[in-house]
Scaffold this active site. Structure first.
Site, PDB file in Angstrom:
ATOM      1  N   GLY A  31       0.805  -1.220   0.000  1.00 16.89           N
ATOM      2  CA  GLY A  31       0.000   0.000   0.000  1.00 16.89           C
ATOM      3  C   GLY A  31       0.835   1.266   0.000  1.00 16.89           C
ATOM      4  N   HIS A  34       2.426   4.455  -5.125  1.00 13.43           N
ATOM      5  CA  HIS A  34       3.064   5.514  -5.916  1.00 13.43           C
ATOM      6  C   HIS A  34       3.174   5.020  -7.354  1.00 13.43           C
ATOM      7  CE1 HIS A  34       6.548   2.944  -5.554  1.00 13.43           C
ATOM      8  NE2 HIS A  34       6.524   3.045  -4.240  1.00 13.43           N
ATOM      9  N   HIS A  37       4.278   1.401  -8.083  1.00 15.30           N
ATOM     10  CA  HIS A  37       3.226   0.379  -7.969  1.00 15.30           C
ATOM     11  C   HIS A  37       2.306   0.437  -9.193  1.00 15.30           C
ATOM     12  CE1 HIS A  37       3.980   1.225  -3.522  1.00 15.30           C
ATOM     13  NE2 HIS A  37       4.190  -0.067  -3.601  1.00 15.30           N
ATOM     14  N   GLN A 153      14.383  -9.646  -3.665  1.00 16.97           N
ATOM     15  CA  GLN A 153      13.034 -10.190  -3.456  1.00 16.97           C
ATOM     16  C   GLN A 153      12.530 -10.877  -4.724  1.00 16.97           C
ATOM     17  OE1 GLN A 153       9.788  -8.038  -1.261  1.00 16.97           O
ATOM     18  NE2 GLN A 153       9.098  -7.588  -3.329  1.00 16.97           N
TER      19      GLN A 153
HETATM   20  P1  AMP Z   1       6.002  -2.548  -1.666  1.00 18.50           P
HETATM   21  O1  AMP Z   1       4.636  -1.958  -1.515  1.00 18.50           O
HETATM   22  O2  AMP Z   1       7.098  -1.584  -1.364  1.00 18.50           O
HETATM   23  O3  AMP Z   1       6.149  -3.875  -0.962  1.00 18.50           O
HETATM   24  O4  AMP Z   1       6.184  -2.871  -3.211  1.00 18.50           O
HETATM   25  C1  AMP Z   1       5.248  -3.636  -3.909  1.00 18.50           C
HETATM   26  C2  AMP Z   1       5.803  -3.945  -5.270  1.00 18.50           C
HETATM   27  O5  AMP Z   1       6.090  -2.736  -5.960  1.00 18.50           O
HETATM   28  C3  AMP Z   1       7.118  -4.741  -5.228  1.00 18.50           C
HETATM   29  O6  AMP Z   1       7.103  -5.714  -6.250  1.00 18.50           O
HETATM   30  C4  AMP Z   1       8.154  -3.669  -5.482  1.00 18.50           C
HETATM   31  O7  AMP Z   1       9.328  -4.177  -6.083  1.00 18.50           O
HETATM   32  C5  AMP Z   1       7.424  -2.761  -6.441  1.00 18.50           C
HETATM   33  N1  AMP Z   1       7.995  -1.399  -6.419  1.00 18.50           N
HETATM   34  C6  AMP Z   1       8.268  -0.657  -5.333  1.00 18.50           C
HETATM   35  N2  AMP Z   1       8.858   0.509  -5.693  1.00 18.50           N
HETATM   36  C7  AMP Z   1       8.958   0.483  -7.047  1.00 18.50           C
HETATM   37  C8  AMP Z   1       9.485   1.386  -8.021  1.00 18.50           C
HETATM   38  N3  AMP Z   1      10.019   2.554  -7.680  1.00 18.50           N
HETATM   39  N4  AMP Z   1       9.424   1.020  -9.318  1.00 18.50           N
HETATM   40  C9  AMP Z   1       8.880  -0.168  -9.693  1.00 18.50           C
HETATM   41  N5  AMP Z   1       8.373  -1.056  -8.811  1.00 18.50           N
HETATM   42  C10 AMP Z   1       8.407  -0.740  -7.509  1.00 18.50           C
END
Ligand code: AMP
Length: 297
Positions: A31, A34, A37, A153
């Site tokens: 959540g 941005h 996501h 990850q």
């Molecule tokens: P998170 O909410 O931070 O756990 O991220 C959810 C998903 O979004 C994960 O697969 C992250 O790798 C991806 N993600 C987070 N930040 C970015 C970004 N700046 N660009 C592309 N994917 C992202």
């Protein structure tokens, strides 16, 4: 857009979608969405008509003293963004629903977590692998989308899917950045104005590394040292690690004689930020000729 908080309801919905012949695509998130996501969601749309986004701040992947309690949350804003993207369902259980009473089964990888972030966050990948396994069994996707921003990850999830025979296609997508190069992250919200400037050092040091490699530098120690100096010259930065490693095994590399992944984690104020880049060695003229001759044969 359906909002689902109960595991059984999500499973029943996915069964129905599959029976109707729809391709279920899952984008797991914590959540506070941005553009990073949203780029995953847009990529997901290309793979299938049923686009499910999960929002769950997973307690199992936070260690003691980490930011589980203060992790930014804005559920209503997230839902607005997801409606605009044409997402068909949001799965957003609470921790009690996901882990309940007497939870005791965890998914743990043997080797990949012994590198990079796994060293300073010992429970992190066990938490990630466990929650992703659960999400796969609950949402039953055909395709799941993850960002390269969290490179280790992504590798852990690819390995998990191979090892446990999930029939799920894993798609990795490129990192989305602010116009000044800072990788988007929900945790960027922790940064003060000055810390935000210091945080630019992460991407700048990766860009510098790429430039050095393009100019023929092969010794990883020198490249890491240059990056470390650049980062340390900015206020309120504390390096957790800087590594140049094999893109598959994540083992450290001494020489860049093939493509390598450079990854780093730096605390800027209280925000622990990560970033990474693929470093490709310059192919020398003679090598290039040799390789193209081989390919022609
Ligand atoms: P998170 O909410 O931070 O756990 O991220 C959810 C998903 O979004 C994960 O697969 C992250 O790798 C991806 N993600 C987070 N930040 C970015 C970004 N700046 N660009 C592309 N994917 C992202």
């Amino acid at each position: 857009m359906e909002i689902i908080t109960v595991i059984k309801d999500m499973q029943a919905r996915s069964d129905k979608m599959r029976q109707e012949g729809k391709t279920v695509v899952l984008v797991p998130t914590m959540g506070f969405l941005h553009e990073g996501h949203l780029s995953l969601i847009r990529e997901g749309r290309a793979y299938g008509e049923d686009l499910v986004v999960s929002i769950f701040v997973n307690p199992a992947q936070f260690g003691p003293g980490e930011d589980l309690e203060s992790y930014p949350r804005d559920f209503e804003r997230d839902l607005d963004l997801l409606r605009k993207e044409g997402v068909t369902a949001v799965f957003s259980p609470d921790a009690q629903e996901m882990y309940g009473e007497n939870f005791q089964t965890f998914v743990e990888l043997e080797k990949l977590p012994k590198h990079l972030c796994g060293l300073s966050r010992p429970v992190f990948f066990r938490g990630v692998a466990t929650v992703v396994t659960k999400l796969f069994n609950i949402v039953k996707p055909h395709v799941a989308i993850f960002g390269e921003k969290d490179y280790q990850q992504l590798m852990v999830i690819r390995q998990l899917v191979r090892d446990l025979n999930f029939e799920i296609k894993i798609v990795g997508t490129r990192t989305i950045r602010e116009t000044d190069g800072l990788a988007m992250s929900s945790r960027n919200t922790y940064l003060s104005e000055n810390q935000r400037i210091s945080a630019l050092a992460l991407n700048q040091s990766l860009q510098k590394a790429q430039e050095l490699v393009e100019n023929g530098q092969k010794d990883t120690f020198g490249i890491i040292d240059t990056a470390a100096r650049m980062i340390r010259s900015h206020r309120e930065t504390e390096i957790d690690y800087i590594a140049i490693c094999d893109p598959e095994t994540l083992d450290d590399m001494e020489t860049i004689d093939r493509p390598a992944r450079m990854a780093l984690a730096v605390k800027v104020g209280k925000a622990r930020l990560i970033d990474n880049i693929l470093l490709k060695p310059k192919v020398s003229e003679s090598n290039f000729k040799k390789r193209s001759r081989k390919a022609d044969q």
